[in-house]
Design a protein around this motif. Structure first.
Motif, PDB file in Angstrom:
ATOM      1  N   ARG A 153       0.822  -1.205   0.000  1.00  0.00           N
ATOM      2  CA  ARG A 153       0.000   0.000   0.000  1.00  0.00           C
ATOM      3  C   ARG A 153       0.856   1.254   0.000  1.00  0.00           C
ATOM      4  NH1 ARG A 153      -4.912   0.478  -1.820  1.00  0.00           N
ATOM      5  NH2 ARG A 153      -6.069  -0.722  -0.256  1.00  0.00           N
ATOM      6  N   GLU A 154       1.972   1.226   0.723  1.00  0.00           N
ATOM      7  CA  GLU A 154       2.873   2.378   0.721  1.00  0.00           C
ATOM      8  C   GLU A 154       3.420   2.629  -0.675  1.00  0.00           C
ATOM      9  OE1 GLU A 154       4.450   1.875   5.347  1.00  0.00           O
ATOM     10  OE2 GLU A 154       5.632   1.101   3.663  1.00  0.00           O
ATOM     11  N   LEU A 155       3.739   1.559  -1.399  1.00  0.00           N
ATOM     12  CA  LEU A 155       4.249   1.705  -2.762  1.00  0.00           C
ATOM     13  C   LEU A 155       3.183   2.320  -3.665  1.00  0.00           C
ATOM     14  CD1 LEU A 155       6.534   1.176  -4.795  1.00  0.00           C
ATOM     15  CD2 LEU A 155       5.543  -1.084  -5.192  1.00  0.00           C
ATOM     16  N   GLN A 156       1.931   1.882  -3.516  1.00  0.00           N
ATOM     17  CA  GLN A 156       0.839   2.448  -4.310  1.00  0.00           C
ATOM     18  C   GLN A 156       0.703   3.944  -4.052  1.00  0.00           C
ATOM     19  OE1 GLN A 156      -2.180  -0.325  -2.800  1.00  0.00           O
ATOM     20  NE2 GLN A 156      -2.638  -0.831  -4.915  1.00  0.00           N
ATOM     21  N   VAL A 157       0.683   4.326  -2.792  1.00  0.00           N
ATOM     22  CA  VAL A 157       0.533   5.736  -2.434  1.00  0.00           C
ATOM     23  C   VAL A 157       1.732   6.535  -2.929  1.00  0.00           C
ATOM     24  CG1 VAL A 157       0.448   7.358  -0.490  1.00  0.00           C
ATOM     25  CG2 VAL A 157      -0.962   5.278  -0.454  1.00  0.00           C
ATOM     26  N   PHE A 158       2.929   6.012  -2.726  1.00  0.00           N
ATOM     27  CA  PHE A 158       4.153   6.679  -3.164  1.00  0.00           C
ATOM     28  C   PHE A 158       4.121   6.988  -4.657  1.00  0.00           C
ATOM     29  CE2 PHE A 158       8.502   5.406  -4.882  1.00  0.00           C
ATOM     30  CZ  PHE A 158       8.955   6.715  -4.962  1.00  0.00           C
ATOM     31  N   LEU A 159       3.797   5.992  -5.490  1.00  0.00           N
ATOM     32  CA  LEU A 159       3.823   6.186  -6.939  1.00  0.00           C
ATOM     33  C   LEU A 159       2.786   7.209  -7.390  1.00  0.00           C
ATOM     34  CD1 LEU A 159       4.364   2.517  -8.159  1.00  0.00           C
ATOM     35  CD2 LEU A 159       6.037   4.376  -8.105  1.00  0.00           C
ATOM     36  N   ARG A 160       1.623   7.196  -6.741  1.00  0.00           N
ATOM     37  CA  ARG A 160       0.588   8.164  -7.120  1.00  0.00           C
ATOM     38  C   ARG A 160       0.989   9.586  -6.717  1.00  0.00           C
ATOM     39  NH1 ARG A 160      -4.224   6.613  -8.918  1.00  0.00           N
ATOM     40  NH2 ARG A 160      -4.644   4.386  -9.112  1.00  0.00           N
ATOM     41  N   LEU A 161       1.535   9.743  -5.525  1.00  0.00           N
ATOM     42  CA  LEU A 161       1.996  11.065  -5.100  1.00  0.00           C
ATOM     43  C   LEU A 161       3.135  11.548  -5.992  1.00  0.00           C
ATOM     44  CD1 LEU A 161       1.992  10.633  -1.215  1.00  0.00           C
ATOM     45  CD2 LEU A 161       0.366  11.977  -2.574  1.00  0.00           C
TER      46      LEU A 161
END
Length: 211
Positions: A153-161
């Motif tokens: 989930r952190e990777l998902q949020v990171f890439l979107r930000l």
């Protein structure tokens, strides 16, 4: 007959894969999608034995799609076929449930071989990924890129930000609260030792995680 779904935002890539796979009598393309949301619909509506999935797509990305598909269709093998080299994503996506990871630079025959392997319920580990996993097993954690320590989930949020989405947009896209996304953002900044969204973008570009 192995039923294959293809997910890639470039029509010419899908057409090339469809043509190549049609030359193999045991492989049949039964559906296509151009983004992560369509990939989820494809998995829901079509009988698939293997899903070929790109990572970098607009909107609902391949990283998001992998998480959503594995949550709903746990036994469906998802084979990542990406324009990014193995060093950038392979380890993280294999941990998140991908059945295998191939770079688009690979030999076409390797794609057919990988589809057959994962269709039998096994993981496909290419020579490049095997070397990467071996190195990570013997190298200190400190030698790994910081983004490899992020959770799914952190990777998902990171890439979107990193791509410029606001916290609110990320929350809407991932069906999370703004407070939850803000918490993930804080964790990501701490793990990557960064201080702002612009630094996240610079890091992602430098690491080749976004284009």
């Amino acid at each position: 007959m192995i039923r294959v779904g293809i997910v890639d935002d470039h029509a010419i890539v899908r057409a090339g894969l469809r043509q190549y796979l049609s030359e193999h009598t045991d492989l049949r393309v039964v559906g296509e999608a151009s983004n992560g949301q369509e990939a989820l619909e494809l998995a829901r509506q079509t009988e698939l034995d293997v899903l070929l999935l790109d990572i970098s797509m607009p909107g609902h990305s391949g990283v998001d799609a992998l998480a959503a598909i594995k949550a709903r269709f746990e036994t469906l093998p998802v084979l990542i076929l990406s324009g990014f080299p193995e060093t950038q994503y392979a380890s993280a996506l294999l941990r998140q449930g991908a059945a295998g990871y191939l770079s688009k630079d690979c030999d076409p025959d390797e794609i057919a071989d990988a589809i057959r392997v994962v269709a039998r319920g096994r993981r496909y580990i290419s020579a490049a990924v095997a070397e990467l996993l071996a190195e990570s097993a013997v190298s200190p954690q400190a030698d790994k890129p910081a983004h490899e320590t992020l959770s799914e989930r952190e990777l998902q949020v990171f890439l979107r930000l990193a791509k410029g989405e606001t916290v609110g947009q990320v929350a809407d896209s991932l069906c999370l609260s703004v407070k939850t996304v803000s918490t993930y953002r804080t964790r990501v900044l701490e793990k990557l030792k960064l201080h702002s969204n612009s630094e996240l973008t610079y890091y992602a570009l430098k690491q080749g995680l976004i284009q």
